[in-house]
Design a protein around this motif. Sequence first.
Motif, PDB file in Angstrom:
ATOM      1  N   ALA A  37      31.476 106.987  43.659  1.00 31.98           N
ATOM      2  CA  ALA A  37      32.800 107.152  43.054  1.00 31.98           C
ATOM      3  C   ALA A  37      32.919 108.371  42.139  1.00 31.98           C
ATOM      4  CB  ALA A  37      33.186 105.884  42.297  1.00 31.98           C
ATOM      5  N   PRO A  38      32.592 109.564  42.629  1.00 29.28           N
ATOM      6  CA  PRO A  38      32.688 110.731  41.750  1.00 29.28           C
ATOM      7  C   PRO A  38      34.119 111.000  41.268  1.00 29.28           C
ATOM      8  CG  PRO A  38      32.256 111.419  44.005  1.00 29.28           C
ATOM      9  CD  PRO A  38      32.122 109.928  43.963  1.00 29.28           C
ATOM     10  N   ALA A  39      35.124 110.710  42.085  1.00 31.09           N
ATOM     11  CA  ALA A  39      36.511 110.938  41.653  1.00 31.09           C
ATOM     12  C   ALA A  39      36.870 110.023  40.489  1.00 31.09           C
ATOM     13  CB  ALA A  39      37.471 110.722  42.811  1.00 31.09           C
ATOM     14  N   ARG A  40      36.448 108.789  40.573  1.00 30.64           N
ATOM     15  CA  ARG A  40      36.736 107.828  39.496  1.00 30.64           C
ATOM     16  C   ARG A  40      36.017 108.219  38.215  1.00 30.64           C
ATOM     17  NH1 ARG A  40      36.783 101.366  40.028  1.00 30.64           N
ATOM     18  NH2 ARG A  40      37.416 100.958  37.903  1.00 30.64           N
ATOM     19  N   VAL A  41      34.759 108.626  38.339  1.00 29.45           N
ATOM     20  CA  VAL A  41      33.988 109.024  37.160  1.00 29.45           C
ATOM     21  C   VAL A  41      34.577 110.291  36.556  1.00 29.45           C
ATOM     22  CG1 VAL A  41      31.727 109.741  36.329  1.00 29.45           C
ATOM     23  CG2 VAL A  41      31.902 107.862  37.960  1.00 29.45           C
ATOM     24  N   ALA A  42      34.939 111.258  37.381  1.00 31.93           N
ATOM     25  CA  ALA A  42      35.548 112.496  36.875  1.00 31.93           C
ATOM     26  C   ALA A  42      36.849 112.178  36.149  1.00 31.93           C
ATOM     27  CB  ALA A  42      35.802 113.463  38.024  1.00 31.93           C
ATOM     28  N   SER A  43      37.653 111.308  36.736  1.00 33.25           N
ATOM     29  CA  SER A  43      38.908 110.912  36.109  1.00 33.25           C
ATOM     30  C   SER A  43      38.669 110.245  34.760  1.00 33.25           C
ATOM     31  CB  SER A  43      39.655 109.962  37.050  1.00 33.25           C
ATOM     32  OG  SER A  43      40.880 109.588  36.517  1.00 33.25           O
ATOM     33  N   THR A  44      37.661 109.400  34.699  1.00 30.11           N
ATOM     34  CA  THR A  44      37.336 108.721  33.444  1.00 30.11           C
ATOM     35  C   THR A  44      36.850 109.711  32.393  1.00 30.11           C
ATOM     36  OG1 THR A  44      36.764 106.697  34.637  1.00 30.11           O
ATOM     37  CG2 THR A  44      35.900 106.918  32.405  1.00 30.11           C
ATOM     38  N   VAL A  45      36.001 110.642  32.783  1.00 33.82           N
ATOM     39  CA  VAL A  45      35.494 111.643  31.838  1.00 33.82           C
ATOM     40  C   VAL A  45      36.644 112.475  31.277  1.00 33.82           C
ATOM     41  CG1 VAL A  45      34.094 113.749  31.625  1.00 33.82           C
ATOM     42  CG2 VAL A  45      33.165 111.761  32.822  1.00 33.82           C
ATOM     43  N   VAL A  46      37.520 112.938  32.144  1.00 32.65           N
ATOM     44  CA  VAL A  46      38.628 113.783  31.699  1.00 32.65           C
ATOM     45  C   VAL A  46      39.590 113.004  30.807  1.00 32.65           C
ATOM     46  CG1 VAL A  46      40.675 115.043  32.483  1.00 32.65           C
ATOM     47  CG2 VAL A  46      38.481 115.378  33.628  1.00 32.65           C
ATOM     48  N   ARG A  47      39.997 111.825  31.257  1.00 35.27           N
ATOM     49  CA  ARG A  47      40.967 111.047  30.488  1.00 35.27           C
ATOM     50  C   ARG A  47      40.395 110.559  29.160  1.00 35.27           C
ATOM     51  NH1 ARG A  47      42.644 111.185  35.499  1.00 35.27           N
ATOM     52  NH2 ARG A  47      44.850 110.980  36.007  1.00 35.27           N
TER      53      ARG A  47
END
Length: 131
Positions: free
Chosen positions: A100-110
Motif C-alpha cells: 500500500a505505498p499510495a496509502r502510506v504516502a497519503s498518510t505521510v503527506v496528510r
Amino acid sequence: PRSGVATALGPLAASAAPLAMFVLGLYLFDQRSLMRRAEPGVWLHVVVRLIVGPVLTILLAVALVEWASLDRTAARILVVLGGMPAAVTTFSIAQQSSVAPARVASTVVRSSLVSLLTLPVLATIAQQLFA
C-alpha cells in the motif's frame, strides 16, 4: 574514537532520511492524481496519530512525572515527540515491500500537513503542564 566502519557508513546513514524524502517526492509527482483523494482509513490514521496518540502520551507523561522519576523537561519532549507525523521512512519500506505505498504516502503527506497545526498546540500544552 570512531571505528573505520562507522566512519565509512556515517555519510550513508546520514543520507537515508533525505533520500527517503526525495523518493516520496518523486512518487507524489508521479501519482499526483491519486494523492488528490485519501483512501479510506487515511484520515482515521492521521487522527489517531496526531490526536489520540498525543492525548495518551500526555496522560502517561503526567503519571510518570507524578509517580515516577520522569523530569519535566523529558515530559515536554515526550509529549511533542508523541505528536509527530508519520515518518517518511515508512513510505520507503511500504514501497520496497509493495504494501500500500499510495496509502502510506497519503498518510505521510496528510499527517505532515495537519501536524503544522497540532505540533504548536502540543508544544504549548506540554509547556503549560510541565513548566
